[in-house]
Motif scaffolding. Structure first.
Motif: not given
Lengths: 359, 266, 334
Positions: C46-53, C252-256, C241-246
């Motif tokens: 979810f976090a990865l997807f949100a950050a990618l989006t 933004v990459q898979f390891s997220l 939010v977590a995706g933005i921070m990390w």
């Protein structure tokens, strides 16, 4: 009409409790074995060996192992990759310590060592259940991979951290190493899978299997009819790890020949795919373990043919599609048929019994 | 081995003595200072209003709950608590108020689990599955088939129990307990939610088990007509305390029991 | 103050702040688990997807452009050169809500009354789908995410702390990433808002009712399905939010998506059903991890134990308290 059970009467409890109670099933199975043992070895080439048959056999072995633990005993494990790594490294270390030991014994010993490791990591299962246990098995996965990565003794202080198999023979024919002919590696794996597959089926249909299923279905009630929870769970961990360890041993010694632990036994490389196999194949079904393994070996080949060769997508995009399709299949299977391919198979057989006059 | 000890006790003598058992969960007192005896070969009923502590009492007897204080004298030996595995090995079987069957397994397999304690072959022999293991399986299958005949379960032998109707599930659960060939059978509301015919069937099974196999039966039941009909002796609990004990006719006349069931007239 | 003490303080602060990040991911897990009994393995994805989006919206990337280009030989890349972060975040939130709705409609609805373990495995499948779709939509190359949150060390802090060190010692000041300070502030705001929402609004009360007992909640007329959509949407928001921070920190990459694995020990420690547990568990894990890395890992010279140390901590803890820090006490009944 052909596939019917009418007229087949069982007069003893032994025959009623046999693995293939129907004569048609028995014939089909024997034919399959005949083809597998007497015909395939003459026609196998290295593509069929390395791309399809060997991975299929090894994954089947791992899937049987995980199915014992998850499908029959109800303990979800995400640590399959770690346990396979134990099998592989045990094989490597035994090979270096005992250069003259027969490869069959090495493989079996690796299974036994993995079984003990399995017991060790199964100990928390007494106190913790369900998701907590799933997470705990994840811990064992990370710990084991880390250990084989960080302690150089395990890979004999090689610079790359790789382990490499040395050549071993059975009856004068190499079964490991670069010179092993396809038929030899194939037969070696096949014999192990068939023999241990039967052993698993036998355990499942006798006392120990019923104890596992009792724990799976309702551990409190099982305890009250006298099934000791710790002993039963640990036996499932041990036997499951034995199978997975052998799969890991074969994966290293027969299939890859050389490997690096993080790359080969990662959670994404092994743990999840094997979990897929038993879900798609069928939780708590021996047949399901094989169907799931076949599925996971064949689908990528099929997808690659269609997407890269036929449609002309790049390999990267095709890979993304593959991941998506895996996920979709998993969700769809869980929604439509939580019991997997094995259940579809038995439904098909049910239909076949009445065919062509369904009423 | 206490199984042998139980078997050596003559019929009509006490086999379980509950001595001043109390049980508390945090501040909630489930049982307070309860004492009674169960005699070998009788049908013993525990009755009382909802929340009286009847199921807790059974759980103490087969070791699922550890009593806070008091003792259980089992087959002549005083002990602080029972352990489920020990209870099972000593010949105590039970059924549950909310059915506790193995839902993924067939009726036959559920009943076979009742034989687990009596199967002795180790797992390596089971993996090989020849000679002795096969013989053992067949022997226990035979025992289980007798229970299946006794309880009329032939038609559902291969059906997964999860898909059976409630009444049949109750019967399968009784079957699993009987397959253990128990000395003492603890039944927690075996007839709850049944219609009259089903209750009659169940009563017949319970009485036959008591008559023919000489199984001691400890039973919790809400249906008073059934209890009065089939039990030899009755103990009455209310709010975790014993308020009466005796044979059915004594209980019917007991003032405290009548008050507990009908409420005290103001 | 001695240098050792200052170093220790620095480690503690950094540990606690990385712990906040874990708490944030764990919070998403707990919310969904409480309301729908699903252990959502896809939370990290979810976090990865949100950050990618988010990056996709920011840079005006055409969704599925790789795929379209490969199939038709076209050369699409961007709609527009860039979009203000604020609007991109709004669009991402909308996407996550739609996603929650889709998940309820396509997956959860069909899995009601299934065993928890089946639901869990379905979310593993979901994780794969989201990962694959995310890559197909936005490409799998590492992307830079910048929504205007400052990052890097603070000069002011370094100067001040140098002043604290005892005379003559070699000390170069504390290094604390400003990004982490922001993450902490945002996490605190988020948790407070959530707590207020669930305590004082009608929807919040319905949410708590569902968490307590599905059947009972249904019987008083609460729509289970809309609550589920709501909870999954909130979790999607937290994941963003977590995706933005990390993502800001390491691209933004898979390891997220693997941060989910980091949050699992937090769940064991804090209990699957407790929001305070997720927060305190996260802090403890973050702290323990950093301390262990420096004082145990450094001492034994085995390095990088942080992969499994958190799990180890959680497991040891679990042996003594199987229900976690604040989890409901397990009473087994028959």
């Amino acid at each position: 009409m052909i596939y019917k059970e009418t007229g087949q009467f069982k007069s003893t409890y032994e025959s009623d409790h046999s693995i293939f109670p129907l004569i048609q099933d028995k014939i089909a199975f024997n034919l399959l074995m005949l083809v597998a043992f007497l015909i395939v070895p003459f026609f196998i080439d290295s593509y069929w060996e390395k791309a399809i048959l060997i991975p299929f056999l090894i994954y089947s072995m791992a899937a049987i192992g995980l199915n014992i633990l998850t499908g029959y005993c109800g303990q979800v494990s995400l640590g399959t990759g770690g346990f396979m790594a134990v099998g592989a490294f045990a094989t490597y270390k035994i090979m270096t310590f005992f250069p003259d030991l027969n490869i069959m014994i090495i493989v079996l010993l690796s299974g036994v060592i993995t079984a003990f490791v399995g017991i060790l990591f199964g100990l928390p299962s007494l106190r913790i259940k369900g998701f907590y246990l799933a997470v705990a098995t994840l811990a064992s996965q990370f710990f084991i991979i880390w250990l084989f990565n960080k302690v150089p003794w395990f890979y004999n202080y090689s610079d790359t951290g790789q382990i490499t198999v040395s050549e071993r023979t059975m009856f004068g024919v190499a079964v490991t190493g670069a010179n092993a002919p396809p038929y030899a590696t194939y037969l070696f794996c096949l014999i192990l899978v068939v023999v241990l597959g039967f052993a698993a089926k036998n355990m499942i249909r006798s006392k120990i299997g019923r104890s596992w299923m009792a724990i799976r279905d309702m551990d409190i009630a099982a305890e009250i009819i006298g099934v000791p929870p710790l002993k039963t769970k640990l036996s499932a961990f041990a036997i499951s790890s034995f199978y997975i360890g052998i799969a890991g041993s074969l994966y290293f010694a027969v299939y890859l020949g050389a490997l690096e632990v993080t790359e080969s036994f990662d959670i994404m490389a092994i743990s999840f795919p094997v979990l897929f196999m038993i879900i798609i194949g069928g939780l708590g079904s021996m047949l399901g373990s094989f169907l799931g393994a076949a599925f996971i070996v064949l689908l990528p080949i099929f997808l690659k043919n269609v997407m890269v060769d036929l449609i002309g997508l790049s390999a990267v995009t095709a890979k993304h599609f593959e991941i998506t399709i895996w996920g979709l299949l998993m969700v769809v299977f869980l929604i439509l048929e939580p019991h997997g391919l094995a259940r579809l198979w038995s439904i098909a057989k049910e239909k076949l019994r009445k065919w062509p006059f369904p009423y | 081995m206490s199984l042998a000890k139980i078997q050596s006790i003559p019929y009509g003598k006490e086999v379980i003595k509950i001595k001043n058992i109390s049980l508390a969960f945090g501040g909630v007192k489930a049982l307070t200072d309860v004492s009674f005896e169960v005699k070998k070969g009788e049908v013993f009923a525990i009755i009382g209003p909802n929340g009286a502590g009847k199921s807790s009492m059974l759980n103490v007897i087969n070791g699922f709950y550890k009593p806070t204080s008091g003792q259980i004298n089992f087959a002549g030996e005083d002990r602080k608590e029972m352990i489920p595995e020990f209870a099972a090995k000593s010949g105590i079987a039970r059924t549950f108020q909310n059915i506790a069957l193995f839902k993924g397994m067939s009726t036959l397999d559920n009943l076979m689990t009742g034989r687990l304690l009596k199967q002795k072959q180790n797992f390596l022999m089971q993996a090989l599955y020849f000679g002795p293991v096969q013989k053992e399986e067949a022997y226990h299958r035979d025992k289980v088939e007798r229970v299946i005949d006794f309880l009329d379960l032939q038609a559902i032998r291969r059906t997964p129990v999860g898909s059976l109707p409630y009444g049949l599930q109750k019967r399968v659960e009784l079957g699993r307990a009987l397959a253990m060939e128990p000395e003492i059978l603890l039944l927690d509301e075996p007839m709850a939610g049944m219609n009259v015919e089903e209750k009659q069937d169940m009563s017949r099974f319970v009485l036959t088990a008591n008559d023919e196999f000489k199984t001691t039966i400890v039973l919790i039941e809400h249906d008073m007509s059934v209890v009065m009909d089939i039990s030899d002796r009755i103990v009455v609990l209310d709010y975790g305390k014993k308020i009466g004990e005796g044979n059915p006719s004594e209980i019917l006349k007991n003032k405290a029991v009548i008050d507990a069931y009908l409420g005290v007239a103001d | 103050m001695s240098v050792e003490l200052l170093n220790f303080i620095e480690t503690v602060i950094n540990g606690l702040m990385s712990g906040i990040m874990y708490s944030l991911v764990a919070l998403g897990f707990v919310l969904i688990f409480k309301a729908s009994g699903v252990f959502n393995f896809a939370q990290g994805v979810f976090a990865l997807f949100a950050a990618l989006t988010l990056v996709g919206f920011q840079t005006g990337q055409v969704p599925f452009s790789h795929l379209i280009n490969e199939l038709f030989g076209t050369n699409f890349h961007n709609w527009y050169p860039s979009l203000h972060s604020f609007f991109a975040i709004i669009l991402t939130i909308i996407t996550m809500i739609v996603l929650a709705w889709l998940i309820e409609k396509l997956v959860l609805k069909h899995l009601v009354n299934q065993e928890p373990i089946i639901l869990f495995m379905a979310t593993i499948g979901l994780a794969f789908v989201l990962e694959g779709v995310g890559d197909l939509m936005w490409g799998s190359d590492v992307k830079v995410l910048d929504v205007g949150i400052p990052s890097g060390g603070s000069e002011w802090l370094e100067k001040t702390t140098i002043g604290w060190a005892s005379e003559g010692s070699e000390y170069y000041g504390m290094y604390i990433d400003v990004l982490n300070v922001w993450a902490t502030i945002i996490a605190v705001i988020l948790v407070t808002a959530l707590a207020l929402f669930s305590q004082y609004t009608k929807t919040g009360r319905a949410l708590r009712a569902v968490a307590d007992d599905h059947q009972a909640a249904l019987s008083v007329g609460i729509s289970l399905r809309s609550i589920w959509v709501l909870v999954w949407a909130i979790s999607g928001f937290i994941a963003m939010v977590a995706g933005i921070m990390w993502g800001t920190e390491s691209g933004v990459q898979f390891s997220l998506s693997l941060i989910a694995l980091k949050a699992l020990p937090v769940l064991i420690l804090g209990g699957f059903t407790s929001i305070p547990g997720a927060i305190i568990g996260g802090l403890l894990i973050g702290l323990g991890e950093k301390l262990a890395e420096i004082y145990i890992g450094g001492l034994l010279d085995i390095g990088a134990i942080e992969n499994w140390f958190a799990y180890f901590m959680a497991l040891v803890f679990l042996l003594f308290r199987p229900q976690g820090l604040f989890g409901d006490k397990i009473i087994e009944r028959v």
